[in-house]
Design a protein around this motif. Structure first.
Motif, short mmCIF file in Angstrom:
data_model
loop_
_atom_site.label_atom_id
_atom_site.label_comp_id
_atom_site.label_asym_id
_atom_site.label_seq_id
_atom_site.Cartn_x
_atom_site.Cartn_y
_atom_site.Cartn_z
N ALA A 141 0.83 -1.20 0.00
CA ALA A 141 0.00 0.00 0.00
C ALA A 141 0.87 1.25 0.00
CB ALA A 141 -0.91 0.00 1.23
N PHE A 142 0.50 2.23 -0.81
CA PHE A 142 1.22 3.50 -0.86
C PHE A 142 0.29 4.65 -0.48
CE2 PHE A 142 2.93 7.12 -3.52
CZ PHE A 142 4.04 7.36 -2.75
N CYS A 143 -0.81 4.81 -1.22
CA CYS A 143 -1.70 5.95 -0.95
C CYS A 143 -2.76 5.65 0.10
CB CYS A 143 -2.38 6.42 -2.24
SG CYS A 143 -3.74 5.35 -2.76
N GLY A 144 -3.09 4.36 0.28
CA GLY A 144 -4.07 3.97 1.29
C GLY A 144 -5.50 4.38 1.02
N GLY A 148 -7.03 4.19 -2.39
CA GLY A 148 -7.58 3.72 -3.66
C GLY A 148 -7.13 4.46 -4.89
N ALA A 149 -6.12 5.35 -4.78
CA ALA A 149 -5.74 6.17 -5.92
C ALA A 149 -4.52 5.67 -6.68
CB ALA A 149 -5.49 7.61 -5.47
N TYR A 194 -3.06 2.34 -6.89
CA TYR A 194 -3.07 0.98 -7.42
C TYR A 194 -1.79 0.21 -7.13
CZ TYR A 194 -7.41 2.23 -9.67
OH TYR A 194 -8.70 2.65 -9.88
N CYS A 204 -1.30 -1.32 -4.31
CA CYS A 204 -1.62 -2.34 -3.31
C CYS A 204 -2.34 -3.54 -3.92
CB CYS A 204 -2.49 -1.74 -2.22
SG CYS A 204 -4.11 -1.26 -2.84
N CYS A 232 -6.42 -1.93 -0.28
CA CYS A 232 -6.66 -0.85 0.68
C CYS A 232 -8.13 -0.50 0.75
CB CYS A 232 -5.82 0.38 0.36
SG CYS A 232 -6.35 1.28 -1.10
S1 FES Z 1 -2.71 1.86 -1.61
FE1 FES Z 1 -3.08 3.13 -3.28
S2 FES Z 1 -4.72 2.12 -4.25
FE2 FES Z 1 -4.46 0.96 -2.47
#
Ligand code: FES
Lengths: 104, 506
Positions: free
Chosen positions: A58-61, A63-64, A66, A68, A81
């Protein structure tokens, strides 16, 4: 004892359940996403990239990004996420493409 | 124990899925996209004024990113401890519940709108996806639309930023607020903007150790305009609140500094922090290494406006080099029948978003507004613009890149391939770079790399002219995204052939 996020909000969660990550059980609390359950278990990566084969999680947490993506119950390219960890959910590390059927 | 008065049963129990009243019945007076501070305030105010509203949100719970809160199953009895102004949210959520009960507002959660279609005068169609299957789609009809889709974080790449354990500052906060989890135990917070202090203060209060908050600017921008600051005391109190939490936990704020590299093989184990000059160029010889097991990083916020810009809505360039929707005093965009409020009009925080949501609702309902509300908006806007100006990325940030640093995370496109496209193949703008290198063509549609690619292509956020003359930033054009989110192909096919196997679209 170290303070935890659950202490901070005085969480009284329902009973924990289990999901499966690459064949081993991982505990999850009701309402947690798959990514949250994996973080809570100390797992930060569950995908390898298509070109460099590098680990990602996970990077953005939200949903933006992708980053994860994982294969969830046999379906590749699922954003962990966003997806709730349901009892018995099976998560496998996704290598490379998975299957891309989204229009972007 | 409910975490808020407004938990939604989720998409399955909501109206608005295929064939339900929201798609088949009479059009709504107003469809509000986004149930964060701006959208919530707009929907409840519009309903107060007698309008029938649909409130759509991609998430399962209202509140947006700002008021993101734990899922009900986690049983948080004190969700307020993760938030400033939690009572403001519960107030809005309570009003929403009352309007849902009386049938004035339909809350369509789990609905991610991917396109807006203007079928005629006062006749909008909102196309939404609600899941992966071909039938997981909905079309909502409304006479007017209000865009309250908020913002997402601006990222600037640096060596090692793709390592697991490097997460966005907003992402660390989101995972904490919704899932009560942390990415590590010792978390460096870095980048630029007020969100960093908020993120660091949540992380330490939740038990993480934060060895440093690394902020690229020196905060002097605020001091230059004391009049604007004095007019918004609430903002100062909020800032001081974060500050005292940080002090109490011994967190060190390093100004005019940046994380110029994250180290590790399978996950981050340390970062290198360097001092920056006024142009954000790393100063050689100032590097120091900080051990950590996570890094939360972000460089301000970008308005999420593609639903409007795909319709040709005009934008303006904000002082921190982002594109925001141009709106008039009544919050009208340049597209007839389309209003906007909150971060989509330029990032400014929850108070401003709520104020603008109320204003926009009055405008849609064609009612006069109290002048106090107008004054409040201009005061908060002035503060937002000041903040934006002080956190504008300096052009020197590219100094911490290496030739092999991935700029596009999705397509794994490194700096040298982008520079080659610009210098050898003559690509003069982000669009051409994208076509030549695939940077920005992956899953996230350039949301993570867009500002960096624009900058390396010689245009867009944070390039500046290096003169420090204080002249306004150059014009920033919004990224083009025909779909506001990836859409399962089966749903698109069903939209295009409404009578095909996917069934009628509306
Ligand atoms: S962590 Fe970025 S889309 Fe799930």
């Amino acid at each position: 004892m170290r303070r935890t996020p659950a202490d901070l909000v005085r969480a009284e969660p329902g009973p924990a359940h289990t999901i499966e990550f690459d064949g081993r059980p991982v505990p999850a609390l009701p309402g947690q996403t798959i990514a949250a359950a994996l973080w809570a278990d100390g797992v930060l990566a569950w995908r390898t990239t298509r070109v460099g084969g590098k680990p990602r999680g996970a990077f953005c947490g939200i949903g933006a990004c992708y980053d994860c993506l994982a294969t969830v119950d046999g379906q590749p390219n699922q954003r962990t996420c966003l997806l709730p960890a349901e009892p018995g959910t099976t998560v496998t590390t996704q290598e490379g493409h998975g299957r891309a059927d989204l229009a972007v | 124990m409910p975490t808020s008065p407004s938990e939604s049963p989720g998409a399955a129990g909501s109206p608005g899925v295929q064939g339900s009243p929201a798609t088949a019945g009479a059009p709504y007076d107003l469809a509000v996209i986004g149930a964060g501070p701006a959208g919530l305030a707009a929907a409840v105010t519009a309903a107060d004024l007698g309008l029938r509203c649909a409130l759509l949100d991609a998430g399962q719970r209202t509140g947006g990113q700002y008021y993101r809160h734990p899922a009900p199953g986690l049983g948080a009895t004190r969700p307020d401890r993760l938030h400033h102004g939690w009572s403001v949210y519960t107030g809005l959520a309570g009003r929403l519940d009352a309007h849902r009960e009386s049938g004035r507002v339909d809350l369509l959660s789990g609905h991610q709108v991917w396109a807006l279609e203007r079928a005629g005068e006062r006749d909008w169609r909102l196309h939404a996806t609600t899941g992966p299957a071909a039938d997981d789609r909905a079309t909502v009809r409304a006479a007017a639309v209000l865009l309250a889709t908020g913002a997402y974080e601006r990222q600037l790449p640096f060596p090692g930023w793709t390592l697991p354990g490097v997460v966005t500052a907003g992402g660390a906060q989101a995972m904490l607020k919704s899932g009560l989890v942390l990415p590590g135990r010792r978390i460096v917070v870095a980048g630029s903007g007020p969100l960093l202090l908020a993120a660091a203060s949540s992380l330490v209060t939740a038990g993480a150790e934060v060895p440093a908050v690394v902020e690229a600017t020196n905060y002097l921008g605020y001091a230059r305009r004391p009049g604007v600051l004095a007019a918004v005391p609430a903002k100062l109190v909020e800032g001081a609140g974060h500050g005292s939490a940080l002090l109490r936990h011994g967190v060190r704020l390093r100004r005019s500094s940046a994380v110029v590299e994250a180290h590790g093989t399978d996950r981050v184990t340390a970062v290198t922090v360097a001092r920056l000059d006024a142009e954000w160029r790393p100063v050689p010889g100032t590097e120091r290494r900080i051990a950590c097991d996570a890094l939360a990083v972000g460089h301000g916020l970008l308005p999420q406006i593609e639903l409007a810009t795909e319709l040709g809505a005009a934008t303006r360039t904000t002082p921190d080099g982002t594109a925001a929707l141009s709106v008039d005093a009544r919050l009208r965009t340049t597209v007839p029948g389309l209003w906007a409020a909150g971060e989509t009009c330029g990032v400014g925080g929850a108070d401003l978003a709520i104020t603008e949501g109320e204003l926009a609702a009055h405008a849609v309902a064609d009612r006069p507004v109290r002048s106090a509300l107008l004054r409040r908006r201009s005061r908060l806007r002035a503060f937002a613009e000041l903040m934006a100006a002080s956190h504008r990325p300096g052009p020197g940030w590219t100094g911490w890149l290496r030739p092999d640093t991935d700029v596009c995370r999705c397509e794994e496109v490194p700096v040298d391939r982008i520079r080659e496209a610009v210098e050898e193949l003559g690509a003069g703008d982000a669009r051409t770079v994208k076509l030549l290198t695939r940077a920005g063509m992956g899953w996230c549609q350039g949301r993570m790399c867009g500002p960096a690619v624009a900058c390396l292509a010689g245009a867009g956020a944070g390039t500046g002219d290096g003169s420090g003359s204080g002249a306004g930033p150059e014009e920033v054009r919004p990224d083009s995204r025909p779909f506001a989110c990836p859409v399962p192909l089966g749903q698109l096919a069903a939209e295009r052939h409404p009578d095909g196997p996917g069934g009628p679209a509306s």
